[in-house]
Motif scaffolding. Sequence first.
Motif, PDB file in Angstrom:
ATOM      1  N   GLY A  13      10.150  -4.584  -5.094  1.00  0.00           N
ATOM      2  CA  GLY A  13       9.299  -5.753  -4.911  1.00  0.00           C
ATOM      3  C   GLY A  13       9.055  -6.064  -3.446  1.00  0.00           C
ATOM      4  N   PHE A  14      10.071  -5.890  -2.612  1.00  0.00           N
ATOM      5  CA  PHE A  14       9.891  -6.109  -1.172  1.00  0.00           C
ATOM      6  C   PHE A  14       8.932  -5.074  -0.589  1.00  0.00           C
ATOM      7  CE2 PHE A  14      14.120  -7.930  -2.048  1.00  0.00           C
ATOM      8  CZ  PHE A  14      13.922  -9.212  -1.555  1.00  0.00           C
ATOM      9  N   ARG A  15       9.047  -3.835  -1.062  1.00  0.00           N
ATOM     10  CA  ARG A  15       8.120  -2.797  -0.590  1.00  0.00           C
ATOM     11  C   ARG A  15       6.701  -3.140  -0.999  1.00  0.00           C
ATOM     12  NH1 ARG A  15       5.218   1.067  -2.401  1.00  0.00           N
ATOM     13  NH2 ARG A  15       5.870   0.657  -4.547  1.00  0.00           N
ATOM     14  N   PRO A  21      -0.071  -6.893   1.575  1.00  0.00           N
ATOM     15  CA  PRO A  21      -0.024  -8.297   2.023  1.00  0.00           C
ATOM     16  C   PRO A  21      -1.221  -9.117   1.553  1.00  0.00           C
ATOM     17  CG  PRO A  21      -0.578  -6.829   3.841  1.00  0.00           C
ATOM     18  CD  PRO A  21      -0.161  -5.949   2.704  1.00  0.00           C
ATOM     19  N   LYS A  22      -2.413  -8.494   1.457  1.00  0.00           N
ATOM     20  CA  LYS A  22      -3.588  -9.243   1.005  1.00  0.00           C
ATOM     21  C   LYS A  22      -3.438  -9.674  -0.447  1.00  0.00           C
ATOM     22  CE  LYS A  22      -6.878  -7.073   4.199  1.00  0.00           C
ATOM     23  NZ  LYS A  22      -8.131  -6.271   4.319  1.00  0.00           N
ATOM     24  N   PHE A 104      -8.770  -8.594 -10.191  1.00  0.00           N
ATOM     25  CA  PHE A 104      -8.856  -9.378  -8.956  1.00  0.00           C
ATOM     26  C   PHE A 104      -7.443  -9.549  -8.424  1.00  0.00           C
ATOM     27  CE2 PHE A 104      -8.869 -13.565  -6.774  1.00  0.00           C
ATOM     28  CZ  PHE A 104      -9.683 -13.206  -5.719  1.00  0.00           C
ATOM     29  N   ALA A 105      -7.085  -8.707  -7.458  1.00  0.00           N
ATOM     30  CA  ALA A 105      -5.713  -8.680  -6.933  1.00  0.00           C
ATOM     31  C   ALA A 105      -4.722  -8.443  -8.070  1.00  0.00           C
ATOM     32  CB  ALA A 105      -5.373  -9.954  -6.174  1.00  0.00           C
ATOM     33  N   TYR A 106      -5.132  -7.648  -9.057  1.00  0.00           N
ATOM     34  CA  TYR A 106      -4.338  -7.285 -10.232  1.00  0.00           C
ATOM     35  C   TYR A 106      -4.100  -8.469 -11.168  1.00  0.00           C
ATOM     36  CZ  TYR A 106      -3.556  -3.047  -7.551  1.00  0.00           C
ATOM     37  OH  TYR A 106      -3.741  -1.901  -6.838  1.00  0.00           O
ATOM     38  N   ALA A 272       5.055 -16.186  -4.745  1.00  0.00           N
ATOM     39  CA  ALA A 272       4.379 -14.892  -4.902  1.00  0.00           C
ATOM     40  C   ALA A 272       5.350 -13.751  -4.624  1.00  0.00           C
ATOM     41  CB  ALA A 272       3.178 -14.819  -3.952  1.00  0.00           C
ATOM     42  N   VAL A 273       6.121 -13.878  -3.553  1.00  0.00           N
ATOM     43  CA  VAL A 273       7.124 -12.862  -3.237  1.00  0.00           C
ATOM     44  C   VAL A 273       8.205 -12.842  -4.309  1.00  0.00           C
ATOM     45  CG1 VAL A 273       8.873 -12.136  -1.552  1.00  0.00           C
ATOM     46  CG2 VAL A 273       6.683 -13.055  -0.760  1.00  0.00           C
TER      47      VAL A 273
END
Length: 299
Positions: A13-15, A21-22, A104-106, A272-273
């Motif tokens: 998830g961090f990767r 980033p968008k 749209f951004a998945y 989100a993160v």
Amino acid sequence: MTAFSATDAAFEGFRLTRERPKVVLIWAAFLFLVSVCSAVYLISIGQEARAVLEASAAQQSPDPQVFLSTMRDLLPMMVMGLLVQCVMAAAVYRILLRPDDKGFAYLKIGMDELRLAALTFIYVILACITMVVVVLIAALIAAAASFAGQGPAILVGAATEMFFLGMLFYVGVRLSLAPAMTFAQRRIAIFDSWRLTHGQFWRLTGAYVLAICGIVVIAVLVLTIFSALVAVAVGGDIQAVGKMFSPDQTSLASYFSPVMIAYLLVAGWVYAVYYAVVIAPAAVAYRALSQPAAAADAL
């Protein structure tokens, strides 16, 4: 035995957030709007309903009729919350399991999300039934042990509770790949995860613990930095910082102060993160464990 790397799964998830980033910013904006809508709805339901929620959070006993009325008022928001969680989970699964299905951004609302919502509802019902059965069994065991005295009854009751909690945790980990399977296979897979996770309990547990610890560290660090910046911006007024965690909900104008809006924006990014970090390990584990099985079936 097919296995996967717990550390790779934990940090996937961090990767993902580093490489996209968008996408994470779009998710943060979406979650910010969700927070704004939730706040508007909570303020609109009135002071009495909020008092019931505060009493429930403080483990007090509100009037049953008022509580049921409040839960009915909150039902739309709870449904929206479930849908948001499923939309975010599906977005993470989409990146890792169907990268070409971008949307749209998945982010999408379709059958994948509805199947995840249905699976969640089924698990909630099963969990409630299981808890009732566990409480009844624990009560019977404690009652039987009470014939030996109060001390043994307390000891047996505590041991029984710990045993059942451990069993529930074990079952939860073994079934934790069900959402990823439901998404990948386009069907509600309630118990299929049990077979796939055979012999993988400790790897899965390690991946989940590492992921949770990582996001907790990030959340605390971001919150600490943001609180310090707010304190500096308002001239060291600690009370202004504290209002972020207990905002005035009497009106929209009092709630949506500049500090609160900034806090919701930062919280949107953290959430989100959080979704990326917490959801990704199960997707990585499913992908690693299911591919050899699919190859064997093809033979």
